[in-house]
Design a protein around this motif. Structure first.
Motif, mmCIF file in Angstrom:
data_model
loop_
_atom_site.group_PDB
_atom_site.id
_atom_site.type_symbol
_atom_site.label_atom_id
_atom_site.label_comp_id
_atom_site.label_asym_id
_atom_site.label_seq_id
_atom_site.Cartn_x
_atom_site.Cartn_y
_atom_site.Cartn_z
ATOM 1 N N ARG A 125 0.811 -1.213 0.000
ATOM 2 C CA ARG A 125 0.000 0.000 0.000
ATOM 3 C C ARG A 125 0.849 1.270 0.000
ATOM 4 O O ARG A 125 0.318 2.364 -0.159
ATOM 5 N N ARG A 130 5.770 -0.379 -2.901
ATOM 6 C CA ARG A 130 4.889 -0.948 -3.936
ATOM 7 C C ARG A 130 5.681 -1.203 -5.219
ATOM 8 O O ARG A 130 5.543 -2.250 -5.859
ATOM 9 N N VAL A 153 -4.855 -7.538 -2.013
ATOM 10 C CA VAL A 153 -3.954 -6.405 -1.792
ATOM 11 C C VAL A 153 -2.762 -6.485 -2.742
ATOM 12 O O VAL A 153 -2.366 -5.480 -3.353
ATOM 13 N N LEU A 287 -2.814 -0.079 6.992
ATOM 14 C CA LEU A 287 -1.482 -0.469 6.534
ATOM 15 C C LEU A 287 -0.931 -1.624 7.361
ATOM 16 O O LEU A 287 -0.107 -2.404 6.877
#
Length: 378
Positions: A125, A130, A153, A287
């Motif tokens: 995230r 990422r 996710v 998170l």
């Protein structure tokens, strides 16, 4: 010639934890593990000499306490691949060591598998990390996920060129080690728990695990079950605050902290419990969330009802109303009600425990997971 696998990881016994258990249980079940087909490259850890001597496979310990994708570690890992003829590399945790994938492929690794756990899902995230995960996804052949939560996710973090590499590889449980026939009396006697109900929680003591919610819930639980005890196994940065909270809540006599214990001791703790509870909750705007939770599986295999928080993938380790309950890990009142519901009816608790045991033996064994690792596209 049999395939030779190198597992490279920071998370390996004698360190304790869910990821450590995951890597070790897979390593020892890879076909030919005792005949030179498995090599583990990992970081240094207290008590490693005795542990490593007892293993059926070779363990190479780096002098560093943490392996990072530095040039030195990259050279060492590549040298091991060439020296031992490893044609497959498994990263025990994809980030950050998965950044070594390109160099290890150049050294001779024909297949590269990167395992993910909860923290890769959290990191996916964050914009900078990422991009790192996206690169790792492109460089490996298989990127695993624990369940629906982590898959969703990770899917959002990976580019179109890497999403097809996602393969489910959930943890398992040793149903021979964790089973309902174990005797919990020695643990009850050692810690003075008596014959009343025991609620067990076992985890690293950090805020996300929700142990503080359990402690707050005990003020309600003890009204209906005055002999109930909360047994806390584990240590961590939140330990001092939790002990102070128990004193402040006036339940320090009912909350028993026993510190961290090695994984092989845990069957005795589950055997002593009437309920396993870890009301984990997501933090930092989502998170920080639970990836799945091997302890939930071990409790169920032990025939113990499970109470899990509704964080991340934790609900996937419980069949709500059948093997236990999923609760709001921020609500002590709801936790107290569910705990009391289990303790009120031993017959109901026993039925939940039996259902959990059956589910574990059918779908959550390490043998099943190891077969999935051997044939990830099958």
């Amino acid at each position: 010639m049999a395939q030779r696998t190198m597992l490279i990881t920071n998370d390996f016994p004698p360190r304790t934890g869910g990821i450590e258990t995951f890597g070790y249980e897979l390593a020892r079940r890879i076909p030919g593990a005792g005949n030179g087909s498995v090599l583990v490259y990992t970081s240094s850890s207290v008590g490693q000499r005795e542990f490593d001597r007892a293993q059926p496979f070779a363990v190479v310990r780096d002098p560093a306490s943490t392996l990072l994708p530095t040039p030195r570690i990259a050279r060492k890992a590549a040298d091991l691949v060439r020296e031992h003829g490893c044609d497959r590399v498994v990263f025990g945790a994809a980030a950050p060591l998965g950044l070594l994938a390109r160099g290890l492929r150049a050294a001779g690794a024909g297949e590269i598998v990167a395992l993910t756990h909860g923290h890769e899902a959290w990191w996916s995230r964050l914009p900078g990390v990422r991009l790192t995960l996206r690169r790792i996804g492109r460089d490996v052949d298989v990127l695993t996920y624990l369940g629906d939560y982590t898959r969703d996710v990770l899917y959002g973090a990976l580019g179109d060129t890497a999403r097809h590499r996602l393969v489910r590889l959930a943890p398992g449980v040793d149903t021979g080690l964790f089973h309902p026939e174990r005797d919990g009396l020695p643990v009850r006697e050692r810690y003075g728990l008596g014959s009343g109900p025991v609620i067990l929680t076992a985890c690293r003591l950090v805020a996300r695990k929700g142990v503080d919610t359990l402690i707050r819930a005990m003020s309600w639980v003890r009204v209906r079950h005055p002999r109930a005890r909360l047994l806390v196994v584990g240590e961590g940065p939140d330990g001092r605050r939790l002990r102070e909270l128990a004193r402040w809540m006036g339940v320090d006599g009912e909350v028993v902290f026993v510190g961290a214990h090695p994984h092989e001791d845990m069957p005795g703790f589950f055997a002593a419990a009437d309920l396993f509870a870890m009301p984990c909750r997501s933090r930092r705007a989502g998170l920080e969330a639970e990836g799945l939770g091997i302890a939930f599986l071990e409790a169920a295999a032990s025939g113990v009802p499970v109470l899990a928080g509704n964080s991340g993938g934790a609900p996937e380790a419980v069949r709500h109303g059948e093997t236990g309950y999923v609760v709001d890990g921020r609500d002590p009142g709801e936790v107290a009600r569910r705990v009391s519901r289990v303790l009120d009816s031993p017959e109901h608790a026993r039925a939940m425990g039996l259902s959990g045991r059956e589910w574990m033996t059918q779908e959550w064994t390490w043998e099943r997971t190891a077969r999935r690792l051997e044939f990830p596209h099958g």
